[in-house]
Design a protein around this motif. Structure first.
Motif, mmCIF file in Angstrom:
data_model
loop_
_atom_site.group_PDB
_atom_site.id
_atom_site.type_symbol
_atom_site.label_atom_id
_atom_site.label_comp_id
_atom_site.label_asym_id
_atom_site.label_seq_id
_atom_site.Cartn_x
_atom_site.Cartn_y
_atom_site.Cartn_z
ATOM 1 N N ILE A 1 -8.918 8.017 7.387
ATOM 2 C CA ILE A 1 -7.840 7.806 6.420
ATOM 3 C C ILE A 1 -6.714 8.724 6.850
ATOM 4 C CG2 ILE A 1 -8.756 9.585 4.875
ATOM 5 C CD1 ILE A 1 -7.681 8.120 2.478
ATOM 6 N N ARG A 2 -5.464 8.288 6.598
ATOM 7 C CA ARG A 2 -4.381 9.233 6.858
ATOM 8 C C ARG A 2 -3.216 8.965 5.936
ATOM 9 N NH1 ARG A 2 0.148 7.577 10.535
ATOM 10 N NH2 ARG A 2 -0.247 5.360 10.805
ATOM 11 N N ASP A 3 -2.562 10.038 5.568
ATOM 12 C CA ASP A 3 -1.330 9.957 4.804
ATOM 13 C C ASP A 3 -0.213 9.818 5.846
ATOM 14 O OD1 ASP A 3 0.948 10.350 3.327
ATOM 15 O OD2 ASP A 3 0.232 12.145 2.307
ATOM 16 N N HIS A 4 0.312 8.613 5.967
ATOM 17 C CA HIS A 4 1.260 8.340 7.057
ATOM 18 C C HIS A 4 2.657 8.897 6.785
ATOM 19 C CE1 HIS A 4 2.110 5.288 4.049
ATOM 20 N NE2 HIS A 4 3.314 5.239 4.566
ATOM 21 N N ARG A 5 2.889 9.289 5.521
ATOM 22 C CA ARG A 5 4.255 9.689 5.158
ATOM 23 C C ARG A 5 4.598 11.064 5.738
ATOM 24 N NH1 ARG A 5 3.485 10.138 -0.890
ATOM 25 N NH2 ARG A 5 1.716 11.231 0.005
ATOM 26 N N ALA B 1 -0.071 13.013 15.748
ATOM 27 C CA ALA B 1 -1.505 13.088 15.433
ATOM 28 C C ALA B 1 -1.971 11.904 14.597
ATOM 29 C CB ALA B 1 -1.793 14.395 14.702
ATOM 30 N N ARG C 1 -0.695 15.919 6.649
ATOM 31 C CA ARG C 1 -1.088 17.312 6.885
ATOM 32 C C ARG C 1 -0.656 17.788 8.274
ATOM 33 N NH1 ARG C 1 -2.006 22.277 4.952
ATOM 34 N NH2 ARG C 1 -3.634 23.401 6.007
ATOM 35 N N TYR D 1 -5.930 11.802 13.693
ATOM 36 C CA TYR D 1 -6.326 12.042 12.294
ATOM 37 C C TYR D 1 -7.101 10.855 11.742
ATOM 38 C CZ TYR D 1 -4.028 16.441 10.973
ATOM 39 O OH TYR D 1 -3.688 17.751 10.832
ATOM 40 N N ASP E 1 0.903 18.523 2.212
ATOM 41 C CA ASP E 1 1.071 17.180 2.741
ATOM 42 C C ASP E 1 2.572 16.987 2.851
ATOM 43 O OD1 ASP E 1 -1.705 16.719 2.520
ATOM 44 O OD2 ASP E 1 -1.427 16.293 0.397
ATOM 45 N N LYS F 1 3.127 2.848 8.885
ATOM 46 C CA LYS F 1 1.903 2.866 8.086
ATOM 47 C C LYS F 1 0.710 2.325 8.873
ATOM 48 C CE LYS F 1 0.093 1.817 3.582
ATOM 49 N NZ LYS F 1 0.209 1.201 2.275
#
Lengths: 358, 358, 358, 358
Positions: free
Chosen positions: C116-120, C106, C124, C110, C16, C98
């Motif tokens: 859900i997504r890890d915006h940072r 993406a 991935r 995603y 990540d 965010k």
């Protein structure tokens, strides 16, 4: 994903019990093998029904036909495909089970899984499918025998309570094939035969245990962790119809021993240092030891008996049901070839896998 | 290929017994799961050594660390990676086995397979690796429990000749966890404990049988032919260190029955038509019946005992050998968690597979 | 299934963008390789940002750490695992994204895929993940070089409209590494550099073409039909972030030729009969010809520019958006190592696959 | 491993150009599909030779036959197998190439790979094999159309230097099928036809570009990292015979743009916020955007022309060689169906994969 087996010697089977043909595609067959189709046919004949008065009278000629992968008698390294045209299907025997689920069969579970099922002869769940595996295993048998001198031999070890007295290392192909039960203990074979005929007369069925031994397997075949040789063997066996148990080496019996008695120690012989025993059954940590691979498999009594049973139909109602048609009272003699096939396919795959990364 | 398991819930483990860290990557974990790391740690703690005077005194804190796949406490659908930093390794205990092959271990076979081996603690063949599986299985446990109400519970069913008297459907987690043997039959648990201590004192080891039951599994999970639910379960179990046998449902015992007695018939109850028995053990034709999944697995006596053994060294010479270090006289209590893990990982994979094609 | 690549040299990456560590597990690494970690670090350093004024000023030390699979400097044939601890992450730079979806990224897909997504830093989807591939490819590079004398070299062939004049067979590593653009045509490299700085100043970005050549590849590697060498190469390249096109040999240009001009004929030379040309680019029918493997890949202009853009947020509203943080105006110089990695991983996998079935 | 494609919609093809039959097994076909065999035959007919004066006069009736997986017109979820019996093979046309390697063909590489080759019609390397893919793709087409309203349409975009002027989103099936070139630009189609006939007369061949568009694909299909939608598409295309290049969206042309021009921004419309452009070509980060999937593929000029060529024989000697038999001067019109198939198979696999883990 589900109709395939093997990583490098990968087989895909297709079969509906009463469909026009069954077959197998072998993806990963080594090239330049001179293939003996008669030996394949011979293996297949050992599996087929109607071999004796002990098995179903359903006649299947099971003539193999090659669709691809063979050129002037040699494998080309491209997909090797065999089919068997289907014959002698009495689909009307299954009309009565169209709307109900036979106990002990996959009728209800397939319906739950797919929302549709081909009720004729069990459809894809039929043991007919194993003919396709036998073909692929027979090709592997030729390769393993020619390249490594490996032999794989199964036998009926027990029918119900009748247990053969045999020493796996001593069993010969001729002993196994000399009686319709495929039990190398000839006295016990006769008792088994008598029992099976009694059970057949009663409209009932029996199960038992099939053993299998693989010899001359080089040390160092197999994989650590998930794809252990014994793990792949167990899977191959449990994927056979009616198989409910698997053991390697000392198996369940070995759990009564102490570690000091169970470990296979070494001893000096005229041929140098050798293992003193084979409780391991031919593998340690998933990798072949160079000793014989010895397994045992449990087959439940055939689900298709001819006594009245209670079951449910599609509507969820309780119904009485009685099978019709032609069915084996005991599949063990035929299962011998299937267990051999399970071992052959597993060995063949690991032969290629071991060669690739070493 | 070999260090992986599963088709859609695919795990890859990595571990050298005495390496810096062990771990697992879960590829295919569903997104949006609120992951409870404490529950994972709790499952892991059930596996770890040093839980009682019956197990090895090797201390492993086994603290999990998340490296990827988690965002604000939720899974993201991307690879979920855990590692455990290794501690308390006494590698010098293994100096004496650097050049010889311990009986009952994978020392010689790994050497034959790879031409090199990490002799410290068994290297990759060490049962340390199973900690990684327990983590992945624990994630699956949360998913299966939350989504379907599925529970999976293992227990020690037999230690050597000491057999528990239990009814699988009735066993509770508290019964299992109430004694260090993890046997729900409390009287038998005491006898087992006594036996294990005796055996330990004698420098020897014992094996036995671990049972496991899965409840509330929906009907219709699994696949036809090769990837039958029972086939994948058998593989998952036989891939556990020291496992020598597998049974589902009636298993080897069921082969003594007639087909008419073995088939699970239906009966009308207050709750409607229901199965009358569960000889099948929860699957028919590789697909779940909706009844409980019931399996039994054989674990050989631990190979690492403290009596003198004959073996060979790298030079092929016969040598005497005696183990040093800290080892369990009986792994069954810890194996309970491993068998649960085998079932959980298999169920999780088939949950996703069944959903994809239906 | 998705975070893995390769059949026999199988890699699983986890990462990540702003997670604690990124890494790769190599399952199938041949044993007994003496691994040179400095060479891996060197390859990794070629990929990392902050190498020149042309790339992002984000500093990543990218120090590799081995978690498993190495024993006394040699590979053991068990999973080889590397991680890189993450540093210098400015996650607050991403607070503004965010709840919105950056164009060209993406973010939205995603979110649609996983809910859900890890915006940072893109989570991935970040190009950070490619560091893990470079490590695995670098291990492969050592193997392919040591065992077969294979070399793989990439270069920047075009930046926007600035096209290098080079003869692939003549390009050297030193030429490529002698300028920050990694273009072996030194004059053009200077123009490219000027262009990139101009574009950077304007807050914009550019794309271009990366070429790659593999030499000394034995004839006969690859597979028929689906897993053609060129097919696996194409997949490996198109799986790189920002890659929009792939060509092998004559590629799109070759479609202007007649068949009589395109076919690579043979000619007699002092060294015997040889190919006269290499329009094929090193494969015929998916299998290596023994000529050099020559590919070209298109990389779109970097999506993260610093001009105002219109996009949507989670609520589906149109919003104005401007990137913050540190980003490359042109990734081509770094992509060179990624395209090399794509070729190396593909070759390594087919090296093992070809050896297994032959 | 090599003769298979797909993870969940997995197909295995088998075919020797002049063997008794070619076929495909589809493992993972959803159950309960009412299959329209006429639509499959229609797709197959679009691929087959002999459709016009522009293609080879080799006549192949290409009648499909179902061997398994269909019950009363519906798919059962078990392997769906099709074969085509082979006809009209003039194997003697290939006698002259038995001992030499045709330029531009896989003759020499297969021989290097396998040490044996079926020289008749190219054996497994023959484009005949693609008929099997078309069948599997046609099944997928029915599913994707019925379940999601997805349509996939290919067209000839360029023949040598003759480029069609078309807007992908506007192209219709009827436009494509209205001329033997399958070019929706009718004026250009005529010029292409003239060119092909000229080239044919000269005994030579031409190549070109095939485009393909997929519409109504839901947002969120595909996978991160290795199995990106565009990566799997690229692989599927490059696995087609004679394919040398692949582009998605802006492709190689897009590399001339600045990032600010390339990013697909959003704009408010009557139907709400929408993408303003589709340079991405329908995916971002490997996952579908909900916009149309637009790809372009390069096909080299057909290798089988009728002019004299220099090549080598098995003895390594330089020889002159001239093709005999019946061959297309241009395969583009037929390749249209193959590129559609590549997209259909990729979409189908990801449809099932996306559904499994979400």
């Amino acid at each position: 994903m589900t109709n395939q087996s093997g990583v490098l010697y990968k087989i895909t089977t297709f079969c509906d019990s009463h469909g026009p043909a069954i077959g197998v595609v072998i993806d990963g067959c080594p090239p330049q093998m001179k293939l003996d189709l008669d030996r394949i046919q011979a293996d297949l004949n050992r599996r087929k029904p109607g071999q004796s008065h002990l098995t179903t009278s359903r006649q299947e000629s099971d003539q193999i036909e090659v669709l691809s992968g063979l050129f002037e008698g040699y494998t080309t390294g491209t997909p090797l495909t065999f089919i068997i045209r289907q014959e002698d299907q009495k689909s009307h025997h299954y009309d009565s089970v169209k709307d109900l689920f036979r106990p002990g069969h996959a009728d209800k579970t397939y319906y739950a899984r797919f929302g549709i099922r081909d009720h004729r002869g069990g459809g894809r769940a039929s043991a007919r499918e194993t003919a396709a595996r036998v073909i692929a295993a027979s090709v592997a048998r030729q390769y393993l025998s020619d390249q490594y001198g490996i032999s794989v031999l199964g036998w009926v070890d027990r029918v119900a309570h009748l247990k053969a007295h045999v020493e796996p290392e001593q069993i010969t192909f001729d002993q196994v094939e000399s009686n319709p039960v495929r039990c190398p203990d000839q006295d016990m074979a006769k008792q088994m035969e008598t029992l099976i005929l009694e059970v057949k007369k009663a409209g009932d069925t029996v199960g038992g245990v099939v053993g299998c031994i693989g010899k001359n397997i080089p040390e160092g075949w197999g994989s650590p962790v998930f794809d252990k040789l014994e793990a792949d063997l167990a899977k191959a066996c449990l994927s056979l119809p009616a198989c409910k148990g698997f053991e390697i080496g000392s198996g369940f019996e070995g759990t009564y021993l102490r570690g000091s008695a169970h470990n296979d120690q070494w001893v000096m012989t005229n041929q140098g240092a050798q293992y003193q025993s084979n409780h391991a059954g031919g593998t340690l940590g998933g990798i072949s030891t160079g000793q014989s691979l010895v397994i045992r498999t449990a087959f439940k009594p055939v689900s298709t008996h001819f006594l009245t049973q209670s079951t449910v139909n599609k509507a969820g109602e309780l119904v009485e049901f009685k099978n019709e048609g032609r069915h084996d009272p005991c599949v063990l003699a035929r299962a011998v070839v299937l267990v051999e096939s399970a071992m052959l396919l597993t060995l063949m795959d690991h032969a290629l896998r071991t060669r690739s990364i070493r």
